[in-house]
Scaffold this motif. Structure first.
Motif, PDB file in Angstrom:
ATOM      1  N   SER A  97      11.609  11.795 -11.768  1.00 23.79           N
ATOM      2  CA  SER A  97      12.641  11.368 -10.834  1.00 23.79           C
ATOM      3  C   SER A  97      12.909   9.874 -10.942  1.00 23.79           C
ATOM      4  CB  SER A  97      12.226  11.718  -9.402  1.00 23.79           C
ATOM      5  OG  SER A  97      13.186  11.266  -8.476  1.00 23.79           O
ATOM      6  N   VAL A  98      11.863   9.090 -11.134  1.00 23.70           N
ATOM      7  CA  VAL A  98      12.027   7.647 -11.301  1.00 23.70           C
ATOM      8  C   VAL A  98      12.925   7.352 -12.494  1.00 23.70           C
ATOM      9  CG1 VAL A  98      10.831   5.524 -11.974  1.00 23.70           C
ATOM     10  CG2 VAL A  98       9.884   6.967 -10.156  1.00 23.70           C
ATOM     11  N   ARG A  99      12.713   8.047 -13.597  1.00 24.10           N
ATOM     12  CA  ARG A  99      13.526   7.810 -14.801  1.00 24.10           C
ATOM     13  C   ARG A  99      14.980   8.229 -14.582  1.00 24.10           C
ATOM     14  NH1 ARG A  99      10.375   6.558 -19.389  1.00 24.10           N
ATOM     15  NH2 ARG A  99       8.146   6.594 -18.876  1.00 24.10           N
ATOM     16  N   VAL A 100      15.191   9.306 -13.829  1.00 24.25           N
ATOM     17  CA  VAL A 100      16.555   9.728 -13.505  1.00 24.25           C
ATOM     18  C   VAL A 100      17.271   8.644 -12.697  1.00 24.25           C
ATOM     19  CG1 VAL A 100      17.923  11.376 -12.162  1.00 24.25           C
ATOM     20  CG2 VAL A 100      16.051  12.197 -13.589  1.00 24.25           C
ATOM     21  N   GLU A 101      16.601   8.144 -11.682  1.00 26.71           N
ATOM     22  CA  GLU A 101      17.225   7.170 -10.794  1.00 26.71           C
ATOM     23  C   GLU A 101      17.446   5.826 -11.476  1.00 26.71           C
ATOM     24  OE1 GLU A 101      18.537   8.010  -8.012  1.00 26.71           O
ATOM     25  OE2 GLU A 101      17.757  10.050  -8.234  1.00 26.71           O
ATOM     26  N   LEU A 102      16.498   5.409 -12.299  1.00 32.89           N
ATOM     27  CA  LEU A 102      16.678   4.147 -13.008  1.00 32.89           C
ATOM     28  C   LEU A 102      17.816   4.240 -14.018  1.00 32.89           C
ATOM     29  CD1 LEU A 102      12.988   2.980 -13.602  1.00 32.89           C
ATOM     30  CD2 LEU A 102      14.590   2.231 -11.835  1.00 32.89           C
ATOM     31  N   GLN A 103      18.000   5.406 -14.604  1.00 33.68           N
ATOM     32  CA  GLN A 103      19.129   5.563 -15.527  1.00 33.68           C
ATOM     33  C   GLN A 103      20.457   5.458 -14.767  1.00 33.68           C
ATOM     34  OE1 GLN A 103      20.192   9.408 -17.582  1.00 33.68           O
ATOM     35  NE2 GLN A 103      19.724   8.172 -19.405  1.00 33.68           N
ATOM     36  N   ALA A 104      20.528   6.051 -13.576  1.00 33.23           N
ATOM     37  CA  ALA A 104      21.746   5.925 -12.773  1.00 33.23           C
ATOM     38  C   ALA A 104      21.994   4.470 -12.404  1.00 33.23           C
ATOM     39  CB  ALA A 104      21.654   6.794 -11.527  1.00 33.23           C
ATOM     40  N   ASP A 105      20.929   3.711 -12.156  1.00 31.60           N
ATOM     41  CA  ASP A 105      21.082   2.272 -11.923  1.00 31.60           C
ATOM     42  C   ASP A 105      21.648   1.580 -13.152  1.00 31.60           C
ATOM     43  OD1 ASP A 105      20.306   1.917  -9.306  1.00 31.60           O
ATOM     44  OD2 ASP A 105      18.200   1.630  -9.776  1.00 31.60           O
ATOM     45  N   CYS A 106      21.130   1.953 -14.315  1.00 32.66           N
ATOM     46  CA  CYS A 106      21.602   1.355 -15.562  1.00 32.66           C
ATOM     47  C   CYS A 106      23.073   1.695 -15.799  1.00 32.66           C
ATOM     48  CB  CYS A 106      20.729   1.844 -16.715  1.00 32.66           C
ATOM     49  SG  CYS A 106      20.982   0.964 -18.277  1.00 32.66           S
ATOM     50  N   TYR A 107      23.452   2.921 -15.491  1.00 32.64           N
ATOM     51  CA  TYR A 107      24.856   3.314 -15.624  1.00 32.64           C
ATOM     52  C   TYR A 107      25.741   2.516 -14.667  1.00 32.64           C
ATOM     53  CZ  TYR A 107      23.580   7.355 -18.540  1.00 32.64           C
ATOM     54  OH  TYR A 107      23.120   8.173 -19.551  1.00 32.64           O
ATOM     55  N   ALA A 108      25.231   2.236 -13.471  1.00 28.78           N
ATOM     56  CA  ALA A 108      25.982   1.384 -12.548  1.00 28.78           C
ATOM     57  C   ALA A 108      26.175   0.004 -13.171  1.00 28.78           C
ATOM     58  CB  ALA A 108      25.246   1.273 -11.214  1.00 28.78           C
ATOM     59  N   GLY A 109      25.160  -0.481 -13.881  1.00 24.21           N
ATOM     60  CA  GLY A 109      25.287  -1.750 -14.580  1.00 24.21           C
ATOM     61  C   GLY A 109      26.328  -1.696 -15.688  1.00 24.21           C
ATOM     62  N   ILE A 110      26.381  -0.565 -16.414  1.00 23.08           N
ATOM     63  CA  ILE A 110      27.408  -0.397 -17.449  1.00 23.08           C
ATOM     64  C   ILE A 110      28.799  -0.518 -16.841  1.00 23.08           C
ATOM     65  CG2 ILE A 110      28.504   1.329 -18.944  1.00 23.08           C
ATOM     66  CD1 ILE A 110      25.779   2.254 -19.787  1.00 23.08           C
ATOM     67  N   TRP A 111      28.983   0.135 -15.706  1.00 27.62           N
ATOM     68  CA  TRP A 111      30.281   0.006 -15.023  1.00 27.62           C
ATOM     69  C   TRP A 111      30.581  -1.450 -14.711  1.00 27.62           C
ATOM     70  CZ3 TRP A 111      30.575  -1.797  -9.894  1.00 27.62           C
ATOM     71  CH2 TRP A 111      31.897  -1.986  -9.454  1.00 27.62           C
ATOM     72  N   ALA A 112      29.611  -2.174 -14.155  1.00 26.54           N
ATOM     73  CA  ALA A 112      29.827  -3.565 -13.786  1.00 26.54           C
ATOM     74  C   ALA A 112      30.230  -4.401 -15.001  1.00 26.54           C
ATOM     75  CB  ALA A 112      28.574  -4.143 -13.129  1.00 26.54           C
ATOM     76  N   TYR A 113      29.579  -4.155 -16.146  1.00 27.82           N
ATOM     77  CA  TYR A 113      29.863  -4.912 -17.365  1.00 27.82           C
ATOM     78  C   TYR A 113      31.313  -4.699 -17.807  1.00 27.82           C
ATOM     79  CZ  TYR A 113      29.835  -6.080 -22.352  1.00 27.82           C
ATOM     80  OH  TYR A 113      30.151  -6.589 -23.591  1.00 27.82           O
ATOM     81  N   HIS A 114      31.708  -3.444 -17.962  1.00 27.54           N
ATOM     82  CA  HIS A 114      33.054  -3.158 -18.468  1.00 27.54           C
ATOM     83  C   HIS A 114      34.127  -3.478 -17.438  1.00 27.54           C
ATOM     84  CE1 HIS A 114      31.906  -1.356 -22.297  1.00 27.54           C
ATOM     85  NE2 HIS A 114      30.892  -0.798 -21.660  1.00 27.54           N
ATOM     86  N   SER A 115      33.803  -3.310 -16.172  1.00 27.23           N
ATOM     87  CA  SER A 115      34.755  -3.641 -15.124  1.00 27.23           C
ATOM     88  C   SER A 115      35.090  -5.120 -15.139  1.00 27.23           C
ATOM     89  CB  SER A 115      34.169  -3.251 -13.758  1.00 27.23           C
ATOM     90  OG  SER A 115      35.036  -3.625 -12.711  1.00 27.23           O
ATOM     91  N   GLN A 116      34.076  -5.944 -15.279  1.00 25.43           N
ATOM     92  CA  GLN A 116      34.303  -7.387 -15.301  1.00 25.43           C
ATOM     93  C   GLN A 116      35.057  -7.817 -16.549  1.00 25.43           C
ATOM     94  OE1 GLN A 116      34.324  -9.595 -13.263  1.00 25.43           O
ATOM     95  NE2 GLN A 116      33.887 -11.596 -14.162  1.00 25.43           N
ATOM     96  N   ARG A 117      34.758  -7.197 -17.671  1.00 19.90           N
ATOM     97  CA  ARG A 117      35.455  -7.546 -18.911  1.00 19.90           C
ATOM     98  C   ARG A 117      36.941  -7.193 -18.846  1.00 19.90           C
ATOM     99  NH1 ARG A 117      32.801  -8.650 -23.720  1.00 19.90           N
ATOM    100  NH2 ARG A 117      34.409  -7.558 -24.911  1.00 19.90           N
ATOM    101  N   SER A 118      37.266  -6.111 -18.173  1.00 20.75           N
ATOM    102  CA  SER A 118      38.666  -5.692 -18.130  1.00 20.75           C
ATOM    103  C   SER A 118      39.451  -6.372 -17.012  1.00 20.75           C
ATOM    104  CB  SER A 118      38.765  -4.173 -17.964  1.00 20.75           C
ATOM    105  OG  SER A 118      38.214  -3.771 -16.715  1.00 20.75           O
ATOM    106  N   LYS A 119      38.791  -6.675 -15.892  1.00 20.63           N
ATOM    107  CA  LYS A 119      39.508  -7.203 -14.735  1.00 20.63           C
ATOM    108  C   LYS A 119      39.124  -8.637 -14.381  1.00 20.63           C
ATOM    109  CE  LYS A 119      40.843  -3.028 -12.229  1.00 20.63           C
ATOM    110  NZ  LYS A 119      40.542  -2.049 -13.257  1.00 20.63           N
ATOM    111  N   GLY A 120      37.916  -9.052 -14.716  1.00 15.88           N
ATOM    112  CA  GLY A 120      37.479 -10.391 -14.334  1.00 15.88           C
ATOM    113  C   GLY A 120      37.513 -10.620 -12.842  1.00 15.88           C
ATOM    114  N   TRP A 121      37.224  -9.590 -12.073  1.00 17.87           N
ATOM    115  CA  TRP A 121      37.392  -9.678 -10.617  1.00 17.87           C
ATOM    116  C   TRP A 121      36.110 -10.003  -9.867  1.00 17.87           C
ATOM    117  CZ3 TRP A 121      38.519  -4.054  -8.513  1.00 17.87           C
ATOM    118  CH2 TRP A 121      37.553  -3.164  -9.008  1.00 17.87           C
ATOM    119  N   LEU A 122      34.995 -10.089 -10.562  1.00 22.01           N
ATOM    120  CA  LEU A 122      33.756 -10.429  -9.881  1.00 22.01           C
ATOM    121  C   LEU A 122      33.700 -11.925  -9.617  1.00 22.01           C
ATOM    122  CD1 LEU A 122      31.076  -8.231 -11.665  1.00 22.01           C
ATOM    123  CD2 LEU A 122      32.597  -7.672  -9.750  1.00 22.01           C
TER     124      LEU A 122
END
Length: 297
Positions: free
Chosen positions: A207-232
């Motif tokens: 379960s820990v590995r499942v949840e940490l991967q979802a955290d990492c995926y949230a980070g992927i979103w943050a990376y690409h979101s900032q690159r496309s919008k620069g809104w952070l």
């Protein structure tokens, strides 16, 4: 986040007017009662990371039986409608951006992205995973490919857990969408099949590995979101990292019972949560989020 004027998703359902009560005691089955403070800590962790709150309540009460009854305080006065309308608009903007990011990222893994629906409710609402209750907070249901969010959760995140900020709220949505990505990639089905053959300790570790991967995926979103919008804006990423640190298993256990029991972790430590979110946010690559093959977390 500079989110005003951004596209809003059509995949967000506002069903607050259809939500059920949520007043009075919450019954959990045999055992002893625990205070509302411990409940708040447990439920926040479940809300953020999709873990059954009953498991967390059992863990935070030191193991043994699940608490029998939690008496809720009188509900706080409703927030002004204008504030909630703005919050709904913000959720639609974040949802739209997760759709745009994953529609570009996921095909590289050979999978066509399918937008999840995000259902915003108060009190209770029926789902394909059973009756959604306010006590469960945000969670992802693979049975209907929907993310369910109790809007009052964000007040608790800010006021009780010390994790304010709009990007902390966006992080919650991105994490639950991360579970949707796991479902589309077939990860969820593989994990469910493995769980049937594992004892409790190994299930917790999985379960820990499942949840940490979802955290990492949230980070992927943050990376690409900032690159496309620069809104952070300055401090936004820190808001997400702060939220992750507040709900690490070690922090929760230390707050509730004064000791840390690593073998009972189901989410990961505060340091692990922050590390895996940052790992995804550093480069935005799916291959960097393989928590299942990582020798150390």
């Amino acid at each position: 986040m500079r989110w005003d004027g951004q596209r809003e998703s059509d995949n967000v359902d506002d069903v607050r007017g259809e939500s059920g009560g949520g007043r009075g005691p919450v019954l959990f089955g045999g055992g002893r009662g625990i205070g509302l403070g411990t409940v708040a800590v447990a439920l926040i962790a479940g809300w953020l990371f999709g873990i059954n709150p009953l498991t967390l309540l059992n863990m935070l009460s030191g193991g043994g039986e699940v608490p029998t009854q939690v008496r809720q305080e009188e509900p706080a006065a409703p927030r002004q409608q204008g504030a909630e309308d703005a919050q709904m608009k913000f959720l639609r903007v974040v949802a739209a951006d997760t759709e745009e990011v994953w529609a570009k990222v996921l095909p590289a893994a050979g999978v066509q992205y399918q937008d999840p629906r995000i259902v915003v409710f108060r009190g209770s609402y029926p789902t394909a995973c059973g009756q959604g209750e306010a006590a469960m907070g945000p969670f992802y249901c693979p049975g209907d490919h929907k993310v369910y969010i109790d809007l009052g959760f964000y007040d608790t995140l800010r006021e009780r857990l010390g994790a304010p900020g709009d990007f902390a709220q966006a992080y919650v949505v991105a994490h639950e969408v991360g579970h949707h990505v796991q479902n589309l990639l077939g990860t969820s089905a593989k994990v469910d099949a493995m769980r049937e053959r594992l004892n409790t300790a190994r299930m917790n570790a999985l379960s820990v590995r499942v949840e940490l991967q979802a955290d990492c995926y949230a980070g992927i979103w943050a990376y690409h979101s900032q690159r496309s919008k620069g809104w952070l804006e300055q401090g936004d990423l820190e808001e997400a990292l702060n939220a992750a640190s507040k709900i690490g298993d070690d922090t929760l256990q230390r707050q509730s019972q004064g000791r840390v029991v690593p073998e009972s972790f189901t989410h990961g430590s505060s340091a692990q949560r922050m590390r895996w979110f940052k790992r995804g946010a550093d480069n935005g690559r799916l291959q960097d989020c393989d928590t299942f093959r990582a020798e150390t977390l």
